[in-house]
Design an enzyme around this catalytic site. Structure first.
Site, short mmCIF file in Angstrom:
data_model
loop_
_atom_site.label_atom_id
_atom_site.label_comp_id
_atom_site.label_asym_id
_atom_site.label_seq_id
_atom_site.Cartn_x
_atom_site.Cartn_y
_atom_site.Cartn_z
N HIS A 1 64.63 -97.21 -10.28
CA HIS A 1 64.93 -97.82 -11.58
C HIS A 1 66.44 -98.05 -11.65
O HIS A 1 67.18 -97.64 -10.74
CB HIS A 1 64.40 -96.98 -12.74
CG HIS A 1 64.92 -95.58 -12.81
ND1 HIS A 1 66.24 -95.28 -13.01
CD2 HIS A 1 64.29 -94.38 -12.70
CE1 HIS A 1 66.41 -93.98 -13.04
NE2 HIS A 1 65.24 -93.40 -12.83
N HIS B 1 69.04 -95.35 -10.74
CA HIS B 1 69.28 -95.02 -9.33
C HIS B 1 70.40 -95.85 -8.73
O HIS B 1 70.95 -95.50 -7.69
CB HIS B 1 68.00 -95.25 -8.49
CG HIS B 1 66.93 -94.25 -8.77
ND1 HIS B 1 65.67 -94.60 -9.19
CD2 HIS B 1 66.93 -92.90 -8.70
CE1 HIS B 1 64.95 -93.51 -9.36
NE2 HIS B 1 65.68 -92.46 -9.08
N CYS C 1 60.66 -75.46 -13.06
CA CYS C 1 60.36 -76.80 -13.58
C CYS C 1 60.08 -77.70 -12.40
O CYS C 1 60.96 -77.92 -11.56
CB CYS C 1 61.53 -77.36 -14.38
SG CYS C 1 61.28 -79.10 -14.80
N CYS D 1 62.28 -80.96 -12.27
CA CYS D 1 63.63 -80.76 -11.71
C CYS D 1 63.55 -80.13 -10.32
O CYS D 1 64.56 -80.03 -9.64
CB CYS D 1 64.46 -79.81 -12.57
SG CYS D 1 64.70 -80.30 -14.27
N CYS E 1 61.29 -78.08 -20.67
CA CYS E 1 62.39 -78.77 -20.00
C CYS E 1 62.86 -79.96 -20.84
O CYS E 1 62.04 -80.85 -21.14
CB CYS E 1 61.96 -79.26 -18.62
SG CYS E 1 63.22 -80.30 -17.86
N HIS F 1 62.33 -83.29 -18.83
CA HIS F 1 60.98 -83.76 -18.50
C HIS F 1 59.96 -83.53 -19.60
O HIS F 1 58.80 -83.93 -19.47
CB HIS F 1 60.51 -83.12 -17.18
CG HIS F 1 61.38 -83.52 -16.03
ND1 HIS F 1 62.45 -82.75 -15.61
CD2 HIS F 1 61.39 -84.62 -15.27
CE1 HIS F 1 63.06 -83.36 -14.62
NE2 HIS F 1 62.45 -84.50 -14.39
N LYS G 1 66.95 -92.20 -23.02
CA LYS G 1 66.69 -91.88 -21.64
C LYS G 1 65.48 -92.70 -21.19
O LYS G 1 64.55 -92.89 -21.96
CB LYS G 1 66.35 -90.39 -21.57
CG LYS G 1 66.29 -89.82 -20.19
CD LYS G 1 65.89 -88.34 -20.27
CE LYS G 1 65.15 -87.92 -19.02
NZ LYS G 1 65.92 -87.91 -17.81
N LYS H 1 58.69 -93.26 -18.46
CA LYS H 1 57.48 -94.08 -18.40
C LYS H 1 56.76 -94.05 -19.74
O LYS H 1 56.24 -95.07 -20.19
CB LYS H 1 56.56 -93.56 -17.30
CG LYS H 1 57.00 -94.02 -15.93
CD LYS H 1 55.98 -93.66 -14.87
CE LYS H 1 56.61 -93.80 -13.50
NZ LYS H 1 56.00 -92.98 -12.49
N1 MSP Z 1 66.09 -85.78 -4.96
C1 MSP Z 1 67.09 -85.34 -5.84
C2 MSP Z 1 68.48 -85.50 -5.23
C3 MSP Z 1 68.68 -84.77 -3.94
S1 MSP Z 1 70.29 -85.01 -3.32
C4 MSP Z 1 70.36 -83.92 -2.05
C5 MSP Z 1 67.05 -86.14 -7.14
N2 MSP Z 1 66.43 -87.32 -7.11
S2 MSP Z 1 66.30 -88.30 -8.36
O1 MSP Z 1 65.50 -89.39 -7.89
O2 MSP Z 1 65.83 -87.61 -9.51
O3 MSP Z 1 67.76 -88.79 -8.68
C6 MSP Z 1 68.52 -89.48 -7.69
C7 MSP Z 1 69.87 -89.87 -8.27
O4 MSP Z 1 69.66 -90.81 -9.33
C8 MSP Z 1 70.64 -88.70 -8.88
O5 MSP Z 1 72.02 -88.84 -8.61
C9 MSP Z 1 70.37 -88.85 -10.35
O6 MSP Z 1 71.37 -88.31 -11.17
C10 MSP Z 1 70.37 -90.37 -10.45
N3 MSP Z 1 69.70 -90.81 -11.66
C11 MSP Z 1 68.40 -90.68 -12.01
N4 MSP Z 1 68.23 -91.24 -13.24
C12 MSP Z 1 69.40 -91.73 -13.69
C13 MSP Z 1 69.81 -92.48 -14.80
N5 MSP Z 1 69.01 -92.82 -15.78
N6 MSP Z 1 71.10 -92.89 -14.81
C14 MSP Z 1 71.99 -92.64 -13.79
N7 MSP Z 1 71.62 -91.94 -12.76
C15 MSP Z 1 70.37 -91.38 -12.72
O7 MSP Z 1 67.60 -85.69 -8.13
#
Ligand code: MSP
Length: 477
Positions: free
Chosen positions: A18, A21, A127, A130, A146, A149, A296, A299
């Site tokens: 999304h 990311h 959790c 997380c 949480c 979530h 935030k 889904k």
């Molecule tokens: N798998 C773990 C990271 C492991 S690193 C050794 C994880 N994955 S995640 O898919 O939840 O998040 C991946 C990255 O995307 C993280 O840096 C997280 O902060 C970032 N983001 C997820 N949602 C976000 C937003 N809505 N906005 C900005 N960044 C966000 O955590």
């Protein structure tokens, strides 16, 4: 060592990418391009990316999708990779935590950490969203639910292996305090120091009967590695650790992570590294979250924004523009389609697109030839200071103020009147000056908007007569 190594967090493959990311990748890519721009003979810039594929969260999502976890992980990992390619991120390495090489290396890492590992009964909260063990204090503060979530924590009672964080706390605190491992922004540094005080030893395994999808603990068939140990290790297994000497690239110059996972990078990861006798990353850059319509993304709220749709709307450069400038580098910022369209039309199309068209037309009419580019070694010091401190959205604002200034300068110097009055010498000076400033601004834009910058060079940066482009850089809607 003058090499640059930049790491991005590896997302879970339990869903599609999304827009949130995008942040890790964009920030890391901008910095990578900046470091290439300022150069230095022999410097190599390496940028790592990948996907985090183990753990119950991914396993259960695969089950609900009716797919084998291997197939499901591959499918989603490919989506992330396509996404990074689409964003034109100049990554040099991509890792999947299901790569057998990575798993083997993780097991070796485990073995090296044995002096700091012990077994104990875990009786507490977890959790799954997380993938994190929750302390009683956190449980009480959140009433057992949480906040990220919106799900109640699970109660776990199981035998686990623990990493003795207490062995490393003093060293971690010292390196955070003295800036050897810098944490940006500053307010997060204090947050991490406070958290470090409260951090107990960390559980680093789960019983296999609770978690089958993971890297087996060496020498204990009944246990699987905790997904974060496996995931964090990617930053060094990707360089070949422990088989290869990684000192040309490690410690990382910077690691880019969201605020929600900074604690893993500021506490757990340093403990692992110290246990291995490796130096800590030089900088942890922690960005805020992208909100969708002020909330935030989730889904259930139905406000998840697909980055591909954003790219389709006005092209990749507009996507990079919005997320680098209007999403603040360090704190939460909002995305809405209205704001996005506004930024595209008012800023990219009007401020920059029109400037390029106007200036190219004026030059063309008055037979002004292009200016040779690429020889501006003395970059604007204010820009250099901001970029060096990872203040990307501020640096971008600064460039934009120069672009707006150029528009004003055209209006004030009125080159069309100079032409009408036959003031040719003055006209040429004015136009050459404007072109030189625009080309300089294009150079500063290079790390953010590489294609736009290249187009400006193409139009203004050659010796022949400057041609007005047939289509504007950013056609209006
Ligand atoms: N798998 C773990 C990271 C492991 S690193 C050794 C994880 N994955 S995640 O898919 O939840 O998040 C991946 C990255 O995307 C993280 O840096 C997280 O902060 C970032 N983001 C997820 N949602 C976000 C937003 N809505 N906005 C900005 N960044 C966000 O955590």
């Amino acid at each position: 060592m003058s090499n640059v190594y930049l790491c991005t967090a590896i997302p879970y493959v339990n869903g599609n990418p999304h827009i949130g990311h995008a942040m890790d990748y964009l920030l890391a890519d901008t910095y990578a391009r900046y470091r290439r721009l300022i150069g230095g003979a022999g410097d190599e810039v390496r940028l790592s990316a990948g996907t985090d594929e183990h753990g119950n969260k991914v396993f259960r999502s695969a089950e609900s999708a009716g797919m084998s976890v291997e197939e499901y992980s591959k499918l989603n990992s490919d989506k992330f990779r396509n996404f990074i390619n689409k964003m034109d991120v100049t990554y040099t390495d991509f890792i999947r935590t299901t790569d057998p090489e990575h798993a083997r290396r993780c097991q070796e890492i485990w073995q090296k950490l044995t002096p700091h590992i012990y077994t104990a009964e875990y009786d507490g909260w977890y959790c799954e969203g997380c993938e994190r063990f929750i302390t009683q204090k956190e449980y009480d503060e959140t009433n057992g639910v949480c906040p990220d979530h919106q799900k109640p924590y699970e109660r776990l009672t199981e035998k686990n292996y623990y990493l003795r964080i207490s062995d490393f706390k003093d060293e971690i605190r010292e390196q955070i305090e003295n800036g050897k491992m810098a944490i940006l922004p500053e307010f997060r540094k204090q947050e991490m120091l406070n958290l470090l005080e409260d951090t107990p030893d960390i559980s680093i395994s789960r019983p296999k009967k609770q978690l089958s999808w993971g890297v087996p603990v060496p020498g204990d068939e009944s246990q699987v590695m905790y997904v974060w140990l496996d995931a964090l290790s990617n930053y060094i297994t990707i360089l070949g650790y422990p088989d290869q000497d990684i000192s040309e690239f490690w410690p990382a110059t910077a690691q880019f992570v969201g605020k929600d996972i900074l604690r893993f990078h500021a506490i757990t990861w340093p403990a692992i590294l110290l246990g291995l006798g490796l130096p800590l990353p030089q900088t942890l850059v922690s960005h805020g979250h992208v909100l969708s319509n002020g909330q935030k993304m989730s889904k259930s709220l139905g406000n998840v924004v697909d980055p591909m749709e954003v790219v389709e709307r006005h092209g990749l450069e507009a996507f990079r523009y919005y997320f680098s400038r209007h999403i603040d580098t360090f704190v939460d910022s909002d995305f809405t389609w209205e704001k996005y369209d506004e930024a595209y039309n008012n800023e990219l199309a009007n401020d920059l697109g029109n400037l390029v068209q106007r200036l190219a037309t004026l030059c063309n009419k008055n037979e002004i030839s292009g200016i040779v580019t690429g020889d501006y070694k003395d970059l604007d010091p204010k820009y250099v200071a901001l970029m060096g401190n990872f203040e990307f959205s501020k640096a971008f604002d600064y460039i934009w103020s120069q672009i707006r200034e150029l528009n004003k300068e055209i209006d004030q110097s009125k080159p069309w009147e100079l032409a009408k009055n036959g003031e040719t010498a003055r006209l040429r000076t004015v136009l050459y000056d404007l072109v030189a400033k625009l080309v300089r601004a294009a150079q500063l834009l290079e790390p953010f908007l590489p294609d736009t910058s290249a187009s400006i060079y193409r139009i203004f940066g050659v010796d022949g007569t400057i041609q007005r482009p047939e289509t504007p850089l950013f056609p209006k809607d």
